[in-house]
Every structure is written in structure tokens, then in C-alpha cells.
Scaffold this motif. Structure first.
Motif, PDB file in Angstrom:
ATOM      1  N   ALA A   1       0.818  -1.213   0.000  1.00 18.64           N
ATOM      2  CA  ALA A   1       0.000   0.000   0.000  1.00 18.64           C
ATOM      3  C   ALA A   1       0.849   1.260   0.000  1.00 18.64           C
ATOM      4  N   THR A   2       1.896   1.282   0.826  1.00 14.40           N
ATOM      5  CA  THR A   2       2.739   2.481   0.919  1.00 14.40           C
ATOM      6  C   THR A   2       3.403   2.798  -0.421  1.00 14.40           C
ATOM      7  N   GLU A   3       3.966   1.772  -1.049  1.00 16.07           N
ATOM      8  CA  GLU A   3       4.645   1.978  -2.340  1.00 16.07           C
ATOM      9  C   GLU A   3       3.644   2.378  -3.433  1.00 16.07           C
ATOM     10  N   LEU A   4       2.488   1.743  -3.425  1.00 16.60           N
ATOM     11  CA  LEU A   4       1.497   2.058  -4.449  1.00 16.60           C
ATOM     12  C   LEU A   4       0.943   3.469  -4.266  1.00 16.60           C
ATOM     13  N   ARG A   5       0.743   3.873  -3.017  1.00 21.02           N
ATOM     14  CA  ARG A   5       0.254   5.231  -2.772  1.00 21.02           C
ATOM     15  C   ARG A   5       1.238   6.281  -3.291  1.00 21.02           C
ATOM     16  N   SER A   6       2.526   5.984  -3.177  1.00 22.21           N
ATOM     17  CA  SER A   6       3.541   6.946  -3.627  1.00 22.21           C
ATOM     18  C   SER A   6       3.499   7.177  -5.136  1.00 22.21           C
ATOM     19  N   CYS A   7       2.877   6.238  -5.853  1.00 23.01           N
ATOM     20  CA  CYS A   7       2.747   6.369  -7.318  1.00 23.01           C
ATOM     21  C   CYS A   7       1.495   7.140  -7.715  1.00 23.01           C
ATOM     22  N   MET A   8       0.615   7.401  -6.747  1.00 22.67           N
ATOM     23  CA  MET A   8      -0.664   8.038  -7.045  1.00 22.67           C
ATOM     24  C   MET A   8      -0.544   9.555  -6.908  1.00 22.67           C
ATOM     25  N   SER A   9       0.039  10.194  -7.897  1.00 23.60           N
ATOM     26  CA  SER A   9       0.223  11.650  -7.860  1.00 23.60           C
ATOM     27  C   SER A   9      -1.103  12.397  -7.927  1.00 23.60           C
ATOM     28  N   TRP A  10      -2.160  11.708  -8.416  1.00 20.98           N
ATOM     29  CA  TRP A  10      -3.459  12.361  -8.562  1.00 20.98           C
ATOM     30  C   TRP A  10      -4.287  12.337  -7.278  1.00 20.98           C
ATOM     31  N   GLY A  11      -3.796  11.672  -6.250  1.00 24.00           N
ATOM     32  CA  GLY A  11      -4.516  11.666  -4.980  1.00 24.00           C
ATOM     33  C   GLY A  11      -4.191  10.433  -4.161  1.00 24.00           C
ATOM     34  N   THR A  12      -4.073  10.606  -2.830  1.00 22.80           N
ATOM     35  CA  THR A  12      -3.703   9.481  -1.966  1.00 22.80           C
ATOM     36  C   THR A  12      -4.710   9.258  -0.842  1.00 22.80           C
ATOM     37  N   LYS A  13      -5.885   9.814  -0.973  1.00 23.16           N
ATOM     38  CA  LYS A  13      -6.902   9.611   0.054  1.00 23.16           C
ATOM     39  C   LYS A  13      -7.343   8.145   0.055  1.00 23.16           C
ATOM     40  N   ASP A  14      -7.846   7.696   1.206  1.00 23.54           N
ATOM     41  CA  ASP A  14      -8.223   6.295   1.358  1.00 23.54           C
ATOM     42  C   ASP A  14      -9.268   5.865   0.334  1.00 23.54           C
ATOM     43  N   ASP A  15     -10.275   6.704   0.106  1.00 26.61           N
ATOM     44  CA  ASP A  15     -11.318   6.315  -0.844  1.00 26.61           C
ATOM     45  C   ASP A  15     -10.780   6.234  -2.257  1.00 26.61           C
ATOM     46  N   GLN A  16      -9.838   7.111  -2.593  1.00 25.63           N
ATOM     47  CA  GLN A  16      -9.230   7.064  -3.930  1.00 25.63           C
ATOM     48  C   GLN A  16      -8.373   5.812  -4.083  1.00 25.63           C
TER      49      GLN A  16
END
Length: 509
Positions: free
Chosen positions: A181-196
Motif C-alpha cells: 500500500a505504501t509503495e502504491l500510494r507513492s505512485c498516485m500523484s493524482w490523490g492518496t486519500k483512502d477512498d481514492q
């Protein structure tokens, strides 16, 4: 029209190495409107060669229509424009020259549109499989066209198309998603909120299949696999499209020498390849029957029109004619046909050329050695063919000028020093040390002559960069430059007149 027995085998990328195209009567059973049975989706990977009945005219015109699109895309890509402007330019241009509607469109013949699209693509494969450079340019522009269609396609139809391809992407399950989850969230430049994060689905693919995402550090990589989010799915699709097309072109190139081509197809294919190599598609400029495509021009008007509305190639010829009172054959032909397309009637053309040759030439010599050729170019002598003005592609690739000639394209045939001097003397809006001049010369160095010419038009006509002749269209014909320039002047004069009329009405009131 060909006889029904005439058949031609064209190479393909399928298990059957031949694409059979019968050059006879049009395929029957194509209805207007409604979903297409043969082509269920607007998007196409062109993996299965069609067996269709087409005419030789369709063989050429469908390919030219697609070539025009690909050349326009390549021109836009070399003009340092924002992506949004490039995408808008591609969308606008394709709607005019190669429309391709979604299944939701009404009152549209989907079969005919998709038939035209597919035939054009397969014919161009024959023309552009011949060298690594042509293949690379073809793949690049075709991928850009596919991307534009993918982004503008109906969302439900696009999803159905992707399902039909049955890609072997591995879906990341929820447990693996939670583990990284941590690594994948770092790739989400468009948003890192839980619902996203929870709403996003992920695919695993070999890292080398998405080099653009890896290079941009937009994906997480582990054990040689790249974790790609659903929102970046287009990168996977484009990579698959480009790699498959590249392999198909290589296979086509291997089979091409074994073709038993009809002698009527060879020249068409050669012409398509040379057009693309020059950076231009076949021009769609068609002068009006008779004197030209715009209001008629007289011999007296030519000097004023040349000063304000001539493109560089024709301004060079006209200035040389004024200075030397003479042009060699190909120079006379290039300028004469241009003036014909501009709207100079035959009788005025004779007056113009006689005046330009000056008193050093006798009337008798002019009538014997030059008048006939002028009449011939207007279709009044010889075989009475109505010769059209030369396009940029013809000027760039045919009858190359020698050291004593003045015809051709200044961007291709002048040295950088001579080109700079010529442009500065002909177009005062340009600055020798300015960024715009450097941009023009950089385009010339990379052999994008039409891009350089289009940039000169934009600068000299105070047009926003990227707009070209309008709707991001590049210069592909000298007469298009002049016609658009005269149209812009007319629009300005009409605006001034409307303002003056409005001021007069206010005074009267």
C-alpha cells in the motif's frame, strides 16, 4: 474500374501472410446507420487483414486521406505545443479528413467510415514498411492517432474493446494491494486519500512493457513486474499497439519482395512513401476552375500581392524575376502555376510576364520562346491539360535546383546563412537573434521544412503559435499560404468597414 478477376496479394501480419484485395466493384451490403457487424468497435488494432472489394481509386484516396492525418500529427509533434493543443488539433483535423464515429452516433454510415479507415491503414503499411526510419515514423504517428481516438472514445465502447483484446495482464488482488500500500500510494500523484486508493485497481505487467511509466517513476516495480494503476491503463494499451504494429511492419517488409504487385499499384505506393518522407501528406488544395481559388488578380496587382501574401518560395522567385528580368524553365513553371492558382487569368499572365522580361527582350522573341509555354500551362496549347499549382511536396522532391537555378524551397535548398538573410530581408517581423528565428532554423536542421514555413506564417501574420493556417493546419501548399493570408486581410478590412459604418450611424443618431 478493374475486371472482377483482378486480384492483388498484399502482405500482412497474420498467420496468412497475404492480404487479398480485389480491385473491382464496391463491397455490397453496407448500410447507413446502426452498429457495424464487421467492425464492432471504433478502436482497432488492425491485427486481421481484411479481404475487401475495392477500386484502384479507393486504394489511393483512402491511403491519401490517412496520410494527410499522419503528416498533420507529425507536424504538430514537432512544433513544441502543449499536449492539449496537439490533441485538439488532431481531433479537429480528423473530423474533417478521416471521421470515425462511435457506435452511439446517429445518421452515420459506420461501415463506410471504418472500411475507409482500415483500408487506408493497410495500404500505408505497404508504403512505410520499407525502411527502419519509415517504420518508426509510421508507428509513432499511428500510435498518436490511436491515443487520440482512445481518449475521445465512448467509455463503454472503449471498455468493451479492451475486453475483446484479452490482454494477459495480472490483476493485483486486495491482499497484495494491502501489502504494498505504501509503495502504491507513492505512485498516485493524482490523490492518496483512502477512498481514492481503495477505488483504484492495479495490474502487474513486465516492467519493460511500460518504459514511459518506468522512466517517469510513475509505477512501483518489484521482481521485474510493474504495478500499473487503472488510471494509467492507456500506457499499457499504447505500448501493446505500438509493439504489435512494429512487428507487423517488419513481417510486411520481409514479404514485400515476394509480391506479384500490379504495375498500377507500385507508383501509388512509391508516391505515398515519398510524400511521407518529405514531411507532407498529399495536399488537398484544389484551385477553382478557370482563374483561381480566390478573387481574380491582374498583372498590375501582382507586386502588391507579392509584398503582402507570397510565401518564401514564391517571394524568392518573384524577387529574382524583378532583379534579373529572367527565370529558368522550372522557376517560370513554379511561379507561373502559382500565379495561375492565385487567380491570374491567361491574358493577364501574358501581360505580367511580358512586362517582367522588360525592354531587353523583343516582342518577337517573347512570342516565339515564352508565350506558348504560358498558354500551355493554362491548358490552351499541346494536350490542353489544366496543370495545377505545385504543392510543397512536389517542390521539395522533384526537379531539384542547381547552383544557377532559383526554384525550389528556400528552407531546404538555401544554406543557413542565405536563408537567414533572405527571411530577414523579406519579412521585417523576424529578428536575426530572436528566439523565433532560432526556432525556425532548428526546424530546418531537422528537415521539418513545413514546420519552419508554418512558423514564419504565424509570426508574420500575428497568429498564435500552433494555429498555423487555422485549426493547427501546417503549410502544405504555397497557394494555401497566400489564400489564407488574403482571407485574413479581407477579414481585417471588413472589420474596419463595419466599425466605420457603426461610427457613422452613431454620429447620424
Amino acid at each position: 474500374m478493374f475486371r472482377p478477376s483482378t486480384r492483388h496479394n498484399l502482405p500482412s501480419s497474420s498467420s496468412n501472410p497475404a492480404l487479398e484485395v480485389k480491385l473491382n466493384k464496391r463491397q455490397s451490403g453496407i448500410g447507413a446507420g446502426g452498429p457495424s457487424a464487421r467492425w464492432p468497435y471504433r478502436l482497432n488494432f488492425y491485427e486481421h487483414p481484411p479481404t475487401l472489394d475495392i477500386t484502384l481509386e479507393e486504394f489511393e484516396t483512402f491511403a491519401i486521406a490517412r496520410l494527410r492525418i499522419l503528416s498533420h500529427i507529425e507536424s504538430l509533434s514537432h512544433r513544441s505545443l502543449p499536449y492539449a493543443q496537439i490533441a485538439s488539433g488532431i481531433t479537429t483535423y480528423t473530423k474533417t479528413h478521416l471521421p470515425l464515429s462511435s457506435n452511439t452516433a446517429r445518421n452515420v454510415n459506420l461501415d463506410e467510415e471504418r472500411r475507409r479507415d482500415e483500408i487506408g491503414h493497410w495500404v500505408l503499411r505497404l508504403a512505410f514498411c520499407r525502411s527502419p526510419d519509415l517504420r518508426a515514423r509510421f508507428v509513432r504517428t499511428e500510435t498518436a492517432l490511436f491515443k487520440n481516438r482512445f481518449e475521445t472514445d465512448d467509455i463503454h465502447e472503449r471498455a468493451a474493446f479492451l475486453r475483446s483484446l484479452e490482454f494477459d495482464w495480472q490483476i493485483v488482488d486486495e491482499s497484495e494491494k494491502a501489502t504494498y500500500a505504501t509503495e502504491l500510494r507513492s505512485c498516485m500523484s493524482w490523490g492518496t486519500k483512502d477512498d481514492q486508493f481503495k477505488a483504484e485497481s492495479w495490474f502487474k505487467v513486465p516492467w519493460y512493457t511500460v518504459p514511459d511509466l518506468v522512466g517517469g517513476r510513475r509505477v512501483f516495480i518489484r521482481a521485474g513486474m510493474a504495478y500499473v494503476p487503472q488510471s494509467l491503463q492507456i500506457s499499457l494499451v499504447l505500448q501493446a499497439f505500438a509493439s504489435r504494429l512494429e512487428k507487423a511492419l517488419e513481417l510486411t517488409a520481409k514479404n514485400l519482395p515476394r509480391l506479384d504487385e500490379d504495375e498500377r499499384l507500385g507508383p501509388v505506393i512509391d508516391h505515398l512513401a515519398s510524400s511521407f518522407l518529405s514531411g507532407l501528406g498529399a495536399s488537398d488544395y484544389q484551385p477553382a476552375e478557370g482563374s483561381g481559388s480566390t478573387s481574380a488578380v491582374t498583372a498590375e496587382m501582382v507586386d502588391d500581392v507579392a509584398r503582402k501574401h507570397f510565401p518564401p518560395c514564391m517571394k524568392n522567385l518573384y524577387e529574382r524575376l524583378k532583379r534579373d528580368h529572367h527565370l529558368k524553365h522550372f522557376g517560370r513553371l513554379q511561379l507561373g502555376l502559382f500565379l495561375k492558382g492565385l487567380g491570374l487569368p491567361l491574358d493577364e499572365a501574358i501581360v505580367f510576364w511580358r512586362r517582367m522580361y522588360g525592354a531587353t527582350m523583343s516582342d518577337d522573341k517573347f512570342n516565339k520562346e515564352y508565350k506558348y509555354n504560358i498558354r500551355h500551362s493554362y491548358g490552351q496549347e499541346g494536350k490542353r491539360a489544366n496543370y495545377p499549382p505545385k504543392s510543397c511536396q512536389q517542390i521539395l522532391t522533384s526537379n531539384q535546383p542547381g547552383t544557377q537555378d532559383s526554384h525550389g524551397c528556400p528552407f531546404r535548398h538555401f544554406s543557413p546563412e542565405n536563408l537567414t538573410t533572405f527571411l530577414l530581408s523579406s519579412y521585417p517581423q523576424l529578428d536575426r537573434g530572436g528566439a523565433e528565428m532560432r526556432e525556425i532554423l532548428d526546424s530546418v536542421k531537422t528537415a521539418h521544412y513545413h514546420v519552419a514555413c508554418t512558423r514564419v506564417f504565424e509570426i508574420t501574420h500575428s497568429v498564435k503559435k500552433g494555429e498555423g493556417l487555422g485549426n493547427a493546419e501546417s503549410v502544405s501548399h504555397p497557394n494555401k499560404w497566400s489564400d489564407r493570408s488574403r482571407e485574413m486581410e479581407k477579414e481585417v478590412l471588413e472589420g474596419i468597414k463595419r466599425k466605420e459604418d457603426g461610427d457613422e450611424m452613431m454620429v447620424d443618431a
